[in-house]
Design an enzyme around this catalytic site. Structure first.
Site, PDB file in Angstrom:
ATOM      1  N   GLY A  41      40.192  37.532 -14.797  1.00  0.00           N
ATOM      2  CA  GLY A  41      39.532  38.821 -14.992  1.00  0.00           C
ATOM      3  C   GLY A  41      39.400  39.642 -13.721  1.00  0.00           C
TER       4      GLY A  41
ATOM      5  N   ASN B 131      43.289  34.434 -25.554  1.00  0.00           N
ATOM      6  CA  ASN B 131      41.862  34.097 -25.562  1.00  0.00           C
ATOM      7  C   ASN B 131      41.047  35.383 -25.571  1.00  0.00           C
ATOM      8  OD1 ASN B 131      39.296  33.178 -25.147  1.00  0.00           O
ATOM      9  ND2 ASN B 131      39.658  32.344 -23.091  1.00  0.00           N
ATOM     10  N   TRP B 132      40.541  35.723 -26.739  1.00  0.00           N
ATOM     11  CA  TRP B 132      39.747  36.961 -26.852  1.00  0.00           C
ATOM     12  C   TRP B 132      38.403  36.860 -26.155  1.00  0.00           C
ATOM     13  CZ3 TRP B 132      40.232  38.235 -32.816  1.00  0.00           C
ATOM     14  CH2 TRP B 132      41.500  38.776 -33.076  1.00  0.00           C
ATOM     15  N   LYS B 133      37.951  35.649 -25.844  1.00  0.00           N
ATOM     16  CA  LYS B 133      36.596  35.452 -25.315  1.00  0.00           C
ATOM     17  C   LYS B 133      35.600  36.079 -26.297  1.00  0.00           C
ATOM     18  CE  LYS B 133      38.596  35.025 -20.788  1.00  0.00           C
ATOM     19  NZ  LYS B 133      38.447  35.139 -19.338  1.00  0.00           N
TER      20      LYS B 133
ATOM     21  N   SER C 128      44.673  36.853 -15.188  1.00  0.00           N
ATOM     22  CA  SER C 128      45.256  38.190 -14.998  1.00  0.00           C
ATOM     23  C   SER C 128      46.738  38.274 -15.388  1.00  0.00           C
ATOM     24  CB  SER C 128      45.031  38.675 -13.562  1.00  0.00           C
ATOM     25  OG  SER C 128      43.634  38.762 -13.297  1.00  0.00           O
TER      26      SER C 128
ATOM     27  N   GLU D  20      34.624  29.305 -17.971  1.00  0.00           N
ATOM     28  CA  GLU D  20      33.386  30.013 -18.342  1.00  0.00           C
ATOM     29  C   GLU D  20      32.421  29.073 -19.067  1.00  0.00           C
ATOM     30  OE1 GLU D  20      35.379  33.276 -20.267  1.00  0.00           O
ATOM     31  OE2 GLU D  20      36.126  33.927 -18.308  1.00  0.00           O
TER      32      GLU D  20
ATOM     33  N   HIS E 156      37.106  25.563 -20.783  1.00  0.00           N
ATOM     34  CA  HIS E 156      37.361  26.822 -20.076  1.00  0.00           C
ATOM     35  C   HIS E 156      36.352  26.953 -18.935  1.00  0.00           C
ATOM     36  CE1 HIS E 156      37.734  31.066 -19.181  1.00  0.00           C
ATOM     37  NE2 HIS E 156      38.906  31.014 -19.801  1.00  0.00           N
TER      38      HIS E 156
ATOM     39  N   GLY F 103      43.596  36.522 -21.280  1.00  0.00           N
ATOM     40  CA  GLY F 103      42.309  37.070 -21.707  1.00  0.00           C
ATOM     41  C   GLY F 103      42.408  38.561 -21.971  1.00  0.00           C
TER      42      GLY F 103
ATOM     43  N   GLU G 209      44.018  27.486 -14.836  1.00  0.00           N
ATOM     44  CA  GLU G 209      43.429  28.817 -14.666  1.00  0.00           C
ATOM     45  C   GLU G 209      42.600  28.837 -13.386  1.00  0.00           C
ATOM     46  OE1 GLU G 209      43.199  31.048 -18.671  1.00  0.00           O
ATOM     47  OE2 GLU G 209      41.314  30.000 -18.370  1.00  0.00           O
TER      48      GLU G 209
HETATM   49  P1  13P Z   1      42.189  37.204 -17.907  1.00  0.00           P
HETATM   50  O1  13P Z   1      43.573  37.222 -18.491  1.00  0.00           O
HETATM   51  O2  13P Z   1      41.321  38.309 -18.431  1.00  0.00           O
HETATM   52  O3  13P Z   1      42.224  37.116 -16.413  1.00  0.00           O
HETATM   53  O4  13P Z   1      41.481  35.862 -18.434  1.00  0.00           O
HETATM   54  C1  13P Z   1      42.142  34.654 -18.241  1.00  0.00           C
HETATM   55  C2  13P Z   1      41.440  33.620 -19.030  1.00  0.00           C
HETATM   56  O5  13P Z   1      40.351  33.186 -18.682  1.00  0.00           O
HETATM   57  C3  13P Z   1      42.077  33.147 -20.278  1.00  0.00           C
HETATM   58  O6  13P Z   1      41.453  32.022 -20.773  1.00  0.00           O
END
Ligand code: 13P
Length: 249
Positions: A172, A9-11, A211, A96, A94, A232, A166
């Protein structure tokens, strides 16, 4: 047991030219791995990513999808549009999007159903915040969130579903849940899936996200109910994706 899925997931990272360069680099650097790989790219990158990955085993997908089939929904992207460019997946719900776009589990359920109806596999995300974990209510909370987020799904379409656990406190932050935490929740989610979709539950991929990186992915994905990772930050550099794929060999 389902195959392992390494979902990236590049966000909101990578312009189309950066995305193209990443996809071209990955297609020449792919290690032997038993994991399926999928890149969940920003919508504007997807056409280029899909074309750069054509002919490789790496799939692509979106980070969100419309709950509607087509029509007057400014700014949205439909399952048919994603299917047309060869995308396979869409993340839905997600944390977010739940937080910054006020997406409820009811909306997430509509999106998951729309994805499946249009031939896209939804990666349905669930997970608790730190306050809920500290109160010890994380299992009940996350299982209820899963139930609500799958409410519109027919029994037969569940065969195509992916679930991602998640925990928000691990996203993150560098704080990974332990492999045992991931397994405990995945087992509880699997049990719920068995009661909802007895014919398909054992084949549904349950991913862990939060993470994940090359150093911890193998242990997490070795848990019996964890069938992959949603990554991410560690998905942005090709070298780290190659290391993660190799760790899953
Ligand atoms: P990180 O791997 O940066 O913690 O993000 C996880 C995430 O939200 C993947 O969708």
């Amino acid at each position: 047991m389902p195959n392992i899925l390494l979902a990236l997931n590049w966000k909101m990272n990578k312009t189309p030219s950066e995305a193209r360069a990443w996809a071209e680099e990955l297609s020449t650097a792919l290690p032997q791995t038993s994991a399926q790989l999928a890149v969940l790219a920003p919508a504007i990158d997807l056409v280029d990513v899909a074309s750069a990955l054509k002919g490789t085993p790496v799939q692509c997908g979106a980070q969100d999808i419309s709950a509607h089939e087509s029509g007057a929904y400014t700014g949205e992207i439909s399952a048919a549009m994603l299917s047309d460019i060869g995308a396979k997946y869409a993340i839905v719900g997600h944390s977010e999007r739940r937080e910054y776009h006020a997406e409820t589990s009811q909306k997430v359920a509509q999106k998951a159903a729309a994805a499946l109806a249009g031939g896209i596999v939804p990666i349905v995300c669930v997970g608790e915040g730190l306050d809920i974990r500290e109160k010890g209510e994380h299992v009940a909370y996350t299982v209820a969130q899963l139930q609500d987020s799958l409410e519109q799904l027919s029994l037969s379409s569940a065969a195509q579903l992916v679930v991602a656990y998640e925990p928000i406190w691990a996203i993150g932050t560098g704080k990974t849940a332990t492999a045992q935490d991931a397994e405990d929740m995945a087992a509880a989610l699997r049990q719920e899936l068995r009661s909802l979709y007895p014919a398909h539950a054992d084949q549904i991929q349950i991913l862990y996200g939060g993470s994940v990186k090359p150093a911890n992915i193998a242990e997490i994905c070795a848990q019996p109910n964890v069938n992959g990772a949603l990554v991410g930050g560690a998905s942005l550099e090709v070298a780290s994706v190659v290391d993660m794929a190799a760790a899953l060999r």
